[in-house]
Scaffold this motif. Structure first.
Motif, PDB file in Angstrom:
ATOM      1  N   THR A   1      24.033  40.979  -8.701  1.00  0.00           N
ATOM      2  CA  THR A   1      23.894  41.629 -10.010  1.00  0.00           C
ATOM      3  C   THR A   1      25.167  41.430 -10.825  1.00  0.00           C
ATOM      4  OG1 THR A   1      22.316  43.239  -9.180  1.00  0.00           O
ATOM      5  CG2 THR A   1      23.513  43.838 -11.180  1.00  0.00           C
ATOM      6  N   TYR A   2      26.315  41.562 -10.187  1.00  0.00           N
ATOM      7  CA  TYR A   2      27.584  41.352 -10.877  1.00  0.00           C
ATOM      8  C   TYR A   2      27.685  39.902 -11.371  1.00  0.00           C
ATOM      9  CZ  TYR A   2      32.528  40.559 -11.653  1.00  0.00           C
ATOM     10  OH  TYR A   2      33.718  40.199 -12.220  1.00  0.00           O
ATOM     11  N   GLN A   3      27.389  38.939 -10.503  1.00  0.00           N
ATOM     12  CA  GLN A   3      27.487  37.526 -10.881  1.00  0.00           C
ATOM     13  C   GLN A   3      26.524  37.187 -12.018  1.00  0.00           C
ATOM     14  OE1 GLN A   3      26.751  35.733  -7.084  1.00  0.00           O
ATOM     15  NE2 GLN A   3      28.846  36.025  -6.382  1.00  0.00           N
ATOM     16  N   VAL A   4      25.297  37.665 -11.921  1.00  0.00           N
ATOM     17  CA  VAL A   4      24.301  37.376 -12.956  1.00  0.00           C
ATOM     18  C   VAL A   4      24.691  38.051 -14.269  1.00  0.00           C
ATOM     19  CG1 VAL A   4      21.881  37.723 -13.641  1.00  0.00           C
ATOM     20  CG2 VAL A   4      22.429  36.823 -11.371  1.00  0.00           C
ATOM     21  N   THR A   5      25.278  39.254 -14.202  1.00  0.00           N
ATOM     22  CA  THR A   5      25.752  39.925 -15.415  1.00  0.00           C
ATOM     23  C   THR A   5      26.803  39.071 -16.119  1.00  0.00           C
ATOM     24  OG1 THR A   5      25.265  42.111 -14.521  1.00  0.00           O
ATOM     25  CG2 THR A   5      26.878  42.012 -16.312  1.00  0.00           C
ATOM     26  N   GLN A   6      27.730  38.503 -15.346  1.00  0.00           N
ATOM     27  CA  GLN A   6      28.756  37.623 -15.925  1.00  0.00           C
ATOM     28  C   GLN A   6      28.113  36.387 -16.551  1.00  0.00           C
ATOM     29  OE1 GLN A   6      30.957  40.290 -15.405  1.00  0.00           O
ATOM     30  NE2 GLN A   6      32.354  38.592 -15.706  1.00  0.00           N
TER      31      GLN A   6
ATOM     32  N   CYS B   1       9.446  41.150 -14.652  1.00  0.00           N
ATOM     33  CA  CYS B   1       8.350  40.436 -13.996  1.00  0.00           C
ATOM     34  C   CYS B   1       7.045  41.111 -14.388  1.00  0.00           C
ATOM     35  CB  CYS B   1       8.564  40.476 -12.489  1.00  0.00           C
ATOM     36  SG  CYS B   1       7.260  39.686 -11.538  1.00  0.00           S
ATOM     37  N   ASP B   2       6.119  40.347 -14.928  1.00  0.00           N
ATOM     38  CA  ASP B   2       4.836  40.907 -15.372  1.00  0.00           C
ATOM     39  C   ASP B   2       4.024  41.499 -14.219  1.00  0.00           C
ATOM     40  OD1 ASP B   2       5.392  40.144 -17.971  1.00  0.00           O
ATOM     41  OD2 ASP B   2       4.391  38.203 -17.757  1.00  0.00           O
ATOM     42  N   SER B   3       4.029  40.827 -13.081  1.00  0.00           N
ATOM     43  CA  SER B   3       3.171  41.250 -11.970  1.00  0.00           C
ATOM     44  C   SER B   3       3.768  42.385 -11.133  1.00  0.00           C
ATOM     45  CB  SER B   3       2.844  40.054 -11.077  1.00  0.00           C
ATOM     46  OG  SER B   3       4.033  39.520 -10.528  1.00  0.00           O
ATOM     47  N   ASP B   4       5.088  42.601 -11.223  1.00  0.00           N
ATOM     48  CA  ASP B   4       5.738  43.636 -10.425  1.00  0.00           C
ATOM     49  C   ASP B   4       6.823  44.286 -11.293  1.00  0.00           C
ATOM     50  OD1 ASP B   4       7.145  45.228  -8.667  1.00  0.00           O
ATOM     51  OD2 ASP B   4       7.462  43.659  -7.166  1.00  0.00           O
ATOM     52  N   ARG B   5       6.557  45.490 -11.767  1.00  0.00           N
ATOM     53  CA  ARG B   5       7.480  46.141 -12.701  1.00  0.00           C
ATOM     54  C   ARG B   5       8.858  46.392 -12.105  1.00  0.00           C
ATOM     55  NH1 ARG B   5       5.180  51.326 -14.697  1.00  0.00           N
ATOM     56  NH2 ARG B   5       3.891  51.237 -12.842  1.00  0.00           N
ATOM     57  N   ARG B   6       8.946  46.445 -10.778  1.00  0.00           N
ATOM     58  CA  ARG B   6      10.250  46.683 -10.148  1.00  0.00           C
ATOM     59  C   ARG B   6      11.086  45.411 -10.069  1.00  0.00           C
ATOM     60  NH1 ARG B   6       7.995  48.536  -4.718  1.00  0.00           N
ATOM     61  NH2 ARG B   6       6.759  46.772  -5.352  1.00  0.00           N
ATOM     62  N   ALA B   7      10.436  44.257 -10.148  1.00  0.00           N
ATOM     63  CA  ALA B   7      11.133  42.981  -9.986  1.00  0.00           C
ATOM     64  C   ALA B   7      11.698  42.476 -11.306  1.00  0.00           C
ATOM     65  CB  ALA B   7      10.187  41.946  -9.397  1.00  0.00           C
ATOM     66  N   VAL B   8      12.787  41.742 -11.189  1.00  0.00           N
ATOM     67  CA  VAL B   8      13.440  41.141 -12.353  1.00  0.00           C
ATOM     68  C   VAL B   8      13.661  39.662 -12.051  1.00  0.00           C
ATOM     69  CG1 VAL B   8      15.545  41.139 -13.758  1.00  0.00           C
ATOM     70  CG2 VAL B   8      14.592  43.309 -12.948  1.00  0.00           C
ATOM     71  N   TRP B   9      13.369  38.834 -13.049  1.00  0.00           N
ATOM     72  CA  TRP B   9      13.621  37.396 -12.935  1.00  0.00           C
ATOM     73  C   TRP B   9      15.025  37.086 -13.434  1.00  0.00           C
ATOM     74  CZ3 TRP B   9      10.265  34.263 -10.546  1.00  0.00           C
ATOM     75  CH2 TRP B   9       8.919  34.591 -10.534  1.00  0.00           C
ATOM     76  N   ALA B  10      15.668  36.129 -12.797  1.00  0.00           N
ATOM     77  CA  ALA B  10      16.881  35.503 -13.344  1.00  0.00           C
ATOM     78  C   ALA B  10      16.454  34.094 -13.711  1.00  0.00           C
ATOM     79  CB  ALA B  10      17.985  35.477 -12.310  1.00  0.00           C
TER      80      ALA B  10
ATOM     81  N   ARG C   1      13.700  29.558 -12.563  1.00  0.00           N
ATOM     82  CA  ARG C   1      13.881  31.003 -12.427  1.00  0.00           C
ATOM     83  C   ARG C   1      13.497  31.461 -11.029  1.00  0.00           C
ATOM     84  NH1 ARG C   1       9.065  34.206 -15.593  1.00  0.00           N
ATOM     85  NH2 ARG C   1       7.393  33.547 -14.217  1.00  0.00           N
ATOM     86  N   LEU C   2      14.091  32.575 -10.620  1.00  0.00           N
ATOM     87  CA  LEU C   2      13.802  33.218  -9.341  1.00  0.00           C
ATOM     88  C   LEU C   2      13.891  34.725  -9.540  1.00  0.00           C
ATOM     89  CD1 LEU C   2      16.015  31.125  -6.886  1.00  0.00           C
ATOM     90  CD2 LEU C   2      13.526  31.311  -6.770  1.00  0.00           C
ATOM     91  N   ARG C   3      13.135  35.456  -8.721  1.00  0.00           N
ATOM     92  CA  ARG C   3      13.317  36.907  -8.695  1.00  0.00           C
ATOM     93  C   ARG C   3      14.708  37.183  -8.157  1.00  0.00           C
ATOM     94  NH1 ARG C   3       7.706  39.795  -6.996  1.00  0.00           N
ATOM     95  NH2 ARG C   3       6.374  38.443  -8.228  1.00  0.00           N
ATOM     96  N   MET C   4      15.319  38.225  -8.666  1.00  0.00           N
ATOM     97  CA  MET C   4      16.680  38.561  -8.247  1.00  0.00           C
ATOM     98  C   MET C   4      16.775  38.726  -6.734  1.00  0.00           C
ATOM     99  SD  MET C   4      18.983  38.735 -10.753  1.00  0.00           S
ATOM    100  CE  MET C   4      20.198  39.995 -10.355  1.00  0.00           C
ATOM    101  N   SER C   5      15.773  39.362  -6.124  1.00  0.00           N
ATOM    102  CA  SER C   5      15.808  39.565  -4.664  1.00  0.00           C
ATOM    103  C   SER C   5      15.758  38.236  -3.917  1.00  0.00           C
ATOM    104  CB  SER C   5      14.672  40.479  -4.223  1.00  0.00           C
ATOM    105  OG  SER C   5      13.428  39.968  -4.671  1.00  0.00           O
ATOM    106  N   ASP C   6      14.953  37.295  -4.412  1.00  0.00           N
ATOM    107  CA  ASP C   6      14.878  35.968  -3.789  1.00  0.00           C
ATOM    108  C   ASP C   6      16.176  35.195  -4.013  1.00  0.00           C
ATOM    109  OD1 ASP C   6      12.284  36.478  -2.929  1.00  0.00           O
ATOM    110  OD2 ASP C   6      11.381  35.602  -4.723  1.00  0.00           O
TER     111      ASP C   6
END
Length: 151
Positions: free
Chosen positions: A75-80, A92-101, A57-62
């Motif tokens: 975001t489009y690719q990950v949605t597909q 992400c538990d440590s950063d509410r703004r972050a999302v893991w893929a 897994r990675l944060r979406m920004s990374d």
């Protein structure tokens, strides 16, 4: 020579050959991935980066940085991929703004299904056509180009 000068014949030949080879190879890879697993090349790259990452897994920004696309394109690719059950997004538990893929087991299986054909296409249409010396020169040259473009 200034940057606005026309390319000389040697430079033009290199540029046109690079364009043709990169477009043709990209098309061949895209055909293989579609045929073997219904994936696009960008989707494949997302799955590969996740498979290679810690905990799959990675944060979406990374991940956007890793696959060199905009956050909206990613975001489009990950949605597909998520729709097909290959990737899951989690908070992400440590950063509410972050999302893991995160790569799912199904995503890992999809990757395993297309990887042999992908490797074959890359080998047959690039690697096996070049000498070890040419591979070394291309590796160094394109690393330099990528560093310029990403820096």
């Amino acid at each position: 020579m200034t940057h606005s000068d026309a390319l000389d014949p040697r430079e033009l030949r290199a540029w046109i050959a690079f364009l043709a080879a990169s477009h043709l190879l990209e098309n061949r890879i895209e055909q293989q991935l579609k045929h073997d697993g219904g994936l696009t090349h960008p989707e494949f790259e997302v799955l590969v980066k996740l498979a290679m990452s810690d905990g799959r897994r990675l944060r979406m920004s990374d991940l956007a940085r890793e696959v060199m696309v905009s956050k909206s394109r990613l975001t489009y690719q990950v949605t597909q991929l998520e729709r097909d059950g290959l990737v899951r997004r989690t908070a992400c538990d440590s950063d509410r703004r972050a999302v893991w893929a995160e790569l799912t087991d199904r995503g890992r299986e999809a990757l395993e299904k297309v990887r042999p054909g992908h490797r074959r296409v890359v080998r047959e249409n690039l690697i096996d056509l070049l000498t070890p010396e040419e591979l070394e020169v291309l590796g160094e040259a394109f690393t330099r180009v990528a560093q310029r473009l990403s820096g």
